[in-house]
Design an enzyme around this catalytic site. Sequence first.
Site, PDB file in Angstrom:
ATOM      1  N   PHE A 155       4.664   8.507  10.214  1.00 44.05           N
ATOM      2  CA  PHE A 155       3.728   9.272   9.391  1.00 44.05           C
ATOM      3  C   PHE A 155       4.491  10.260   8.493  1.00 44.05           C
ATOM      4  O   PHE A 155       5.711  10.329   8.493  1.00 44.05           O
ATOM      5  CB  PHE A 155       2.736  10.003  10.304  1.00 44.05           C
ATOM      6  CG  PHE A 155       1.480   9.200  10.596  1.00 44.05           C
ATOM      7  CD1 PHE A 155       1.432   7.830  10.401  1.00 44.05           C
ATOM      8  CD2 PHE A 155       0.331   9.828  11.077  1.00 44.05           C
ATOM      9  CE1 PHE A 155       0.274   7.090  10.674  1.00 44.05           C
ATOM     10  CE2 PHE A 155      -0.830   9.116  11.350  1.00 44.05           C
ATOM     11  CZ  PHE A 155      -0.862   7.752  11.152  1.00 44.05           C
ATOM     12  N   SER A 156       3.708  11.077   7.795  1.00 41.65           N
ATOM     13  CA  SER A 156       4.281  11.940   6.746  1.00 41.65           C
ATOM     14  C   SER A 156       5.217  13.012   7.287  1.00 41.65           C
ATOM     15  O   SER A 156       5.173  13.354   8.465  1.00 41.65           O
ATOM     16  CB  SER A 156       3.145  12.601   5.966  1.00 41.65           C
ATOM     17  OG  SER A 156       2.471  11.610   5.239  1.00 41.65           O
ATOM     18  N   ARG A 187       0.695  16.818  13.115  1.00 45.01           N
ATOM     19  CA  ARG A 187       1.528  15.944  12.287  1.00 45.01           C
ATOM     20  C   ARG A 187       2.041  16.587  11.002  1.00 45.01           C
ATOM     21  O   ARG A 187       1.715  17.697  10.668  1.00 45.01           O
ATOM     22  CB  ARG A 187       0.740  14.687  11.934  1.00 45.01           C
ATOM     23  CG  ARG A 187      -0.577  14.923  11.245  1.00 45.01           C
ATOM     24  CD  ARG A 187      -1.259  13.580  10.938  1.00 45.01           C
ATOM     25  NE  ARG A 187      -2.554  13.761  10.331  1.00 45.01           N
ATOM     26  CZ  ARG A 187      -3.695  13.776  10.994  1.00 45.01           C
ATOM     27  NH1 ARG A 187      -3.703  13.649  12.305  1.00 45.01           N
ATOM     28  NH2 ARG A 187      -4.842  13.949  10.349  1.00 45.01           N
ATOM     29  N   ASP A 188       2.838  15.799  10.304  1.00 48.20           N
ATOM     30  CA  ASP A 188       3.309  16.072   8.942  1.00 48.20           C
ATOM     31  C   ASP A 188       4.246  17.283   8.872  1.00 48.20           C
ATOM     32  O   ASP A 188       3.999  18.250   8.124  1.00 48.20           O
ATOM     33  CB  ASP A 188       2.119  16.257   7.978  1.00 48.20           C
ATOM     34  CG  ASP A 188       1.096  15.134   8.076  1.00 48.20           C
ATOM     35  OD1 ASP A 188       1.465  14.042   8.536  1.00 48.20           O
ATOM     36  OD2 ASP A 188      -0.071  15.343   7.705  1.00 48.20           O
ATOM     37  N   TRP A 220       0.833  -1.214   0.000  1.00 50.57           N
ATOM     38  CA  TRP A 220       0.000   0.000   0.000  1.00 50.57           C
ATOM     39  C   TRP A 220       0.860   1.254   0.000  1.00 50.57           C
ATOM     40  O   TRP A 220       1.901   1.299   0.648  1.00 50.57           O
ATOM     41  CB  TRP A 220      -0.861   0.002   1.268  1.00 50.57           C
ATOM     42  CG  TRP A 220      -1.371   1.344   1.650  1.00 50.57           C
ATOM     43  CD1 TRP A 220      -0.762   2.278   2.445  1.00 50.57           C
ATOM     44  CD2 TRP A 220      -2.611   1.934   1.234  1.00 50.57           C
ATOM     45  NE1 TRP A 220      -1.544   3.401   2.564  1.00 50.57           N
ATOM     46  CE2 TRP A 220      -2.690   3.213   1.823  1.00 50.57           C
ATOM     47  CE3 TRP A 220      -3.660   1.497   0.425  1.00 50.57           C
ATOM     48  CZ2 TRP A 220      -3.775   4.066   1.641  1.00 50.57           C
ATOM     49  CZ3 TRP A 220      -4.745   2.343   0.233  1.00 50.57           C
ATOM     50  CH2 TRP A 220      -4.796   3.612   0.844  1.00 50.57           C
ATOM     51  N   MET A 221       0.392   2.310  -0.693  1.00 48.96           N
ATOM     52  CA  MET A 221       1.067   3.612  -0.643  1.00 48.96           C
ATOM     53  C   MET A 221       0.047   4.719  -0.433  1.00 48.96           C
ATOM     54  O   MET A 221      -1.018   4.695  -1.042  1.00 48.96           O
ATOM     55  CB  MET A 221       1.811   3.848  -1.962  1.00 48.96           C
ATOM     56  CG  MET A 221       2.506   5.205  -2.028  1.00 48.96           C
ATOM     57  SD  MET A 221       3.457   5.425  -3.551  1.00 48.96           S
ATOM     58  CE  MET A 221       2.165   5.954  -4.657  1.00 48.96           C
ATOM     59  N   ASN A 222       0.374   5.701   0.431  1.00 50.27           N
ATOM     60  CA  ASN A 222      -0.354   6.973   0.373  1.00 50.27           C
ATOM     61  C   ASN A 222       0.637   8.123   0.221  1.00 50.27           C
ATOM     62  O   ASN A 222       1.496   8.018  -0.680  1.00 50.27           O
ATOM     63  CB  ASN A 222      -1.419   7.129   1.457  1.00 50.27           C
ATOM     64  CG  ASN A 222      -0.999   7.001   2.900  1.00 50.27           C
ATOM     65  OD1 ASN A 222      -0.657   5.925   3.350  1.00 50.27           O
ATOM     66  ND2 ASN A 222      -1.064   8.079   3.656  1.00 50.27           N
ATOM     67  N   ASP A 223       0.544   9.160   1.004  1.00 53.93           N
ATOM     68  CA  ASP A 223       1.269  10.418   0.758  1.00 53.93           C
ATOM     69  C   ASP A 223       2.718  10.278   0.306  1.00 53.93           C
ATOM     70  O   ASP A 223       3.478   9.475   0.864  1.00 53.93           O
ATOM     71  CB  ASP A 223       1.346  11.236   2.051  1.00 53.93           C
ATOM     72  CG  ASP A 223       0.076  11.265   2.837  1.00 53.93           C
ATOM     73  OD1 ASP A 223      -0.924  10.679   2.421  1.00 53.93           O
ATOM     74  OD2 ASP A 223       0.098  11.879   3.911  1.00 53.93           O
TER      75      ASP A 223
HETATM   76  C1  FRU Z   1      -2.608  12.318   4.885  1.00 53.40           C
HETATM   77  C2  FRU Z   1      -2.294  11.581   6.166  1.00 53.40           C
HETATM   78  C3  FRU Z   1      -1.289  12.360   6.982  1.00 53.40           C
HETATM   79  C4  FRU Z   1      -0.646  11.291   7.813  1.00 53.40           C
HETATM   80  C5  FRU Z   1      -0.619  10.125   6.872  1.00 53.40           C
HETATM   81  C6  FRU Z   1      -0.786   8.793   7.531  1.00 53.40           C
HETATM   82  O1  FRU Z   1      -3.076  11.515   3.861  1.00 53.40           O
HETATM   83  O2  FRU Z   1      -3.475  11.373   6.895  1.00 53.40           O
HETATM   84  O3  FRU Z   1      -1.835  13.417   7.725  1.00 53.40           O
HETATM   85  O4  FRU Z   1       0.635  11.649   8.232  1.00 53.40           O
HETATM   86  O5  FRU Z   1      -1.665  10.336   5.943  1.00 53.40           O
HETATM   87  O6  FRU Z   1      -0.558   7.759   6.647  1.00 53.40           O
END
Ligand code: FRU
Length: 624
Positions: free
Chosen positions: A194-195, A263-264, A135-138
């Site tokens: 996290f990001s 976060r982030d 899986w991939m997100n940000d």
């Molecule tokens: C955004 C987010 C960030 C968080 C990350 C977790 O898509 O919700 O705020 O750091 O994804 O995977």
Amino acid sequence: MKRNILSPSLLLAAAAAGLAACNNTGDAISFAHQGDTLTVAHMAAQTKYVILPIQEDRPEAQVMLGDVPMDVRLAVDKVDYTVPFPLRGGADSLVVRGLAANALAWQEMALADTFDVTNRETFRPLYHHTPSYGWMNDANGLVYKDGEYHLYFQYNPYGSVWGNMHWGHSVSRDLVHWQHLPAAIERDTMGHIFSGSCVVDHEGSAGFGKDRIVAFYTSHISTTPGHQRQQQCMAYSTDNGRTFTKYEGNPIVTPFDGLENFRDPKVFWYAPEKKWVMIVSADKNMRFYESRDLKQWTYLSEWGEGYGPQPNQFECPDFVQLPVDGDESKQKWVMIVNINPGFAYGGSGTMYFTGDFDGKRFTPDTAPEVTKWLDWGKDHYATVCYSNTPGRTIAMPWMSNWQYANLTPSKGQFRSANALPRELKLFTGRDGGLYLSAAPVDELAKLRGKATEIGAFALGEKKVEKVSENGAFELVFTLTPAAKGRSGVEILNDKGEKTLVYFDAENQRVVMDRTEAGISDFADKTEPHHLETEASRKQTVERTLNYKNDFALATYAPVEAFAEAHEMRIFVDRSSVELFVDGGRVAMTNLVFPTNPYSQLRFFSDGEAKVEKAVAYTLNVSSK
Ligand code: FRU
């Protein structure tokens, strides 16, 4: 040498479960079950991986080697796909919690030294970045150094839905061809990774040496049910971003008020005061901090409450300084704010605010209710920019939406791609306001292969039977829309599934309609975000054109100077359509899942529209 690297607590658990009974019967893996709650797996042979069978709709079990449990949806009665679990340091035992003793996974686990990542996915894009599996997100920690663009990303190596956040890693020399590398930062005892962002610490201000890549990320951990702790951490690399050492003084920034959504971190160098600045998304705000050494951070200010659509949650900030209309003497700061929920057409989206920054505070140019979208499609999120690219600002979106990101069609080998990297520029709109354009990076032009000249014509209607064999192409044309009705192009396959891109004269807007683009029923199951009110959701659904579910719908953007000729660039890949109008003054990114690849075009108009210089390019990609 085979080595037992179970932690002391796990060894105790293993003893309690009767590891002694785990005698070598010739089976590659033997299991000692303690009821349905704890199992010790003993490996008879030394291999690189144990291959874990996954059943995606099952609850997470915990697989433990060392101190960090990984959440894995181990197969109960059906195997959807498998993932490799590395047996680092020659480990010969694993502890698994929370999987019944009669689960299918125990029969299907296998030892292996390799894991086949040959593509098995119909919808895997051919020229967009995807993880080889998982899986991939940000996009995270985007940084350019020594000729390499690093793309770290929110990554789950143990399944193709969200979980076990690591920073996955790919590199590219041209933002077009990507090489997969091992995950760079792994989930640890402080939590998920996290990001965040990376900088190149040219002067070595953190004390890790000159020119080091330094990463900033959020450690996220669930505390009690429904509660979480998020704190900012740092890690540095001495091998050009391949591996990172976590700073022993972590965390470096914690919320002074116990805020749970914190976060982030985005870190950048503020040259006028020779200092580092960090921005952290803090619920519905952005908090600014400053530092001289990247380790000690002092709170400066916050900005953002009440800005943009409500309700929303701020995530993944970026903050870049750009010349206005290319004039280097006129600079403005742009705050990029990703919000979820709150996007114009539902779920997640990227907005921005232009303004000034005095080293302490951000002052926006516009009133709180003025929202500008960086992209008008539904699949453009968590967009942040590369650091250390002087003279260019390159953004890299994640091409999905939290409304359905975990549900999109997949055989389970991977989920999610990045949208095309875009170069951001500030321009003055006809209303005098400042706007960002987002144009595909120039490097993409080198993918162009065979050109099908479609030429110039008045509309009516014109069909082009075949522009692509593999569902990956670029379409370029100039369109002068008709003064009434719709003028545009249908992108379709041999089954009549289609995505429409058209100008709508009555409403002076450009529309992308994926209502009949292909598969969309996966989004019948989406649930409203917990922050969304019934009223805001209703408003979003009403605003959206042709709404069938959160996926099957049309998105649109206003078009300045509608009646003039517009430069259109449309990038089609197996499961996406990206539209760039007038050098990216309108960008619109939408996923599509046609059951056969798109291969044909049909230009159409309700009035007298003109198409000029129309060319479709095949793209030089490896057809998988
Ligand atoms: C955004 C987010 C960030 C968080 C990350 C977790 O898509 O919700 O705020 O750091 O994804 O995977």
